[in-house]
Write an enzyme that holds these catalytic residues in place. Structure first.
Site, PDB file in Angstrom:
ATOM      1  CD  GLU A  44       6.283 -15.803 -18.597  1.00  0.00           C
ATOM      2  OE1 GLU A  44       6.540 -16.843 -17.981  1.00  0.00           O
ATOM      3  OE2 GLU A  44       5.951 -15.799 -19.798  1.00  0.00           O
ATOM      4  CE1 TYR A 127      10.113 -19.588 -18.827  1.00  0.00           C
ATOM      5  CE2 TYR A 127       9.054 -18.695 -16.858  1.00  0.00           C
ATOM      6  CZ  TYR A 127       9.000 -19.041 -18.195  1.00  0.00           C
ATOM      7  OH  TYR A 127       7.869 -18.822 -18.912  1.00  0.00           O
ATOM      8  CG  ASP A 145       9.489 -23.888 -19.259  1.00  0.00           C
ATOM      9  OD1 ASP A 145      10.122 -24.315 -20.235  1.00  0.00           O
ATOM     10  OD2 ASP A 145       8.246 -23.906 -19.202  1.00  0.00           O
TER      11      ASP A 145
END
Length: 369
Positions: A44, A127, A145
């Site tokens: 991520e 996010y 996002d």
DNA sequence: AAGGCGTGGTA
DNA sequence: TTACCAAGCCT
């Protein structure tokens, strides 16, 4: 103002259609073969402002080099940056390293399991926190996002500027209101849809699983959405780069602790004022007592997110100095720091340094120097 | 709030 | 060539 009228039945249909499509169509990505929160976290962070295809080889190399949070925490920051080399936005790697040390010291090496705790770690924002919490720990929280903002803009036919914080807040609230128990899958599905169907240009509405409820498709406005304020144009800077050679070795300097490419290695570089290599020659006088006149090697252009460098490259060959050759003992070293800030490297040793693309791409131009 | 912060791909 | 964009965060 985003104002999607949607009843409970439509919500359930949206959830079902999206999840069913995702189960069938999702790409086989390396970090989708694990539930290990550490690996999810790495992926991520790498995914921030970076397309998935780009990060995959970096991801594989990174987890091979640092298989556990302990190995990452124990590594030097230089090793971590070196593994990140070429991926850009290097503060992500520094934050990753710092956060790993916090996870080891404060959480016994276990990834914190809630959105609220994740958010406290450096480099983890709304996010990324939402993505890790929902995907790795099944927390019912959104992960909004750029893909999601685009999908929701179109689904609700919203002309709100998605760069505006208020817009992001509204869309996040909307997502939170339609989140199913399988929040991680739903978040991933929204992003996957944005990445492969609801693309910025030429969205593939014909095969979109949620086309029936999409207000932008109904209104024929998909090409106008999402609305996003234009970025200000990049400032172009003329730079002079100095290539100092001695005994087939090249001279490198470490960049300052803050700002662009901070802490990474580079060739000596300075903004052009007088030109003709005189600016970089003057700067190199900090390190070398005697220098010949610069030898023009060539030019190169490098585009960052907010700056463009137009580089003129000049060589300084210490072996061919008119006066006495200058040895490395003339180098000014920073005694206040234990780390080195200057190094001569043979061509075969350059790979030891974390060298940004802006400089590594210059190596090809030095073959005749 | 708005700008700093990389790089590579695409039209 | 120019412009835009990508699974954002930090200050």
């Amino acid at each position: 103002m985003l104002d999607i009228k949607i009843n409970q039945q439509q919500i359930e249909m949206l959830q079902t259609d999206l999840l069913k499509w995702f189960e069938k169509a999702k790409r086989d990505l390396p970090f989708r073969q694990t539930r290990n929160p550490y690996y999810i976290w790495i992926s991520e962070i790498m995914a921030q402002q970076t397309q998935i295809d780009t990060l995959i080889p970096y991801y594989n190399r990174f987890i091979a080099t640092f298989p556990t949070v302990f190995s990452l925490a124990q590594a030097s920051v230089d090793e971590v940056i070196k593994t990140w080399e070429g991926l850009g936005y290097y503060s992500r790697a520094r934050n990753l390293h710092q956060a790993a040390q916090i996870i080891v010291s404060d959480y016994e090496g276990n990834m914190p399991e809630t959105f609220a705790k994740l958010l406290k770690l450096p480099g983890i924002g709304p996010y990324t926190g939402g993505a890790i919490a929902s995907i790795a720990f099944n927390e019912k929280v959104s992960a909004v996002d750029g893909n999601v903002l685009r999908v929701i803009s179109r689904y609700g036919n919203s002309f709100d500027d998605i760069g505006d914080a208020k817009t992001k807040k509204r869309m996040t609230a909307f997502i939170e209101g339609i989140l199913p128990d399988a929040a991680g899958d739903f978040n991933e599905a929204l992003m996957e849809l944005g990445a492969v169907i609801c693309t910025p240009q030429s969205p593939k509405c014909l095969i979109c699983p949620i086309r029936s409820g999409c207000q932008s498709h109904a209104a024929g406005t998909t090409e106008q959405l999402p609305v996003k304020k234009k970025k200000t144009k990049q400032l172009t800077k003329k730079m002079e780069v100095g290539i100092v050679k001695q005994n087939s070795c090249l001279f490198f300097v470490r960049r300052p602790d803050s700002g662009l490419l901070s802490g990474l290695w580079s060739f000596p570089i300075t903004e052009t004022v007088a030109g003709h290599g005189q600016d970089i020659k003057k700067k190199l006088a900090e390190n070398f007592h005697e220098l010949n006149e610069p030898i023009f090697i060539g030019t190169n252009r490098h585009v960052f997110s907010h700056i463009v460098w137009e580089m003129s490259i000049y060589g300084f060959d210490l072996d061919n100095a008119i006066r006495e050759p200058v040895s490395t003992s003339h180098l000014v070293s920073n005694q206040a720091h234990t780390r080195t800030d200057y190094q001569f490297k043979a061509l075969s040793e350059i790979d030891d340094l974390a060298l940004p693309v802006a400089f590594s791409k210059l190596l090809d131009q030095l073959t005749n120097f």
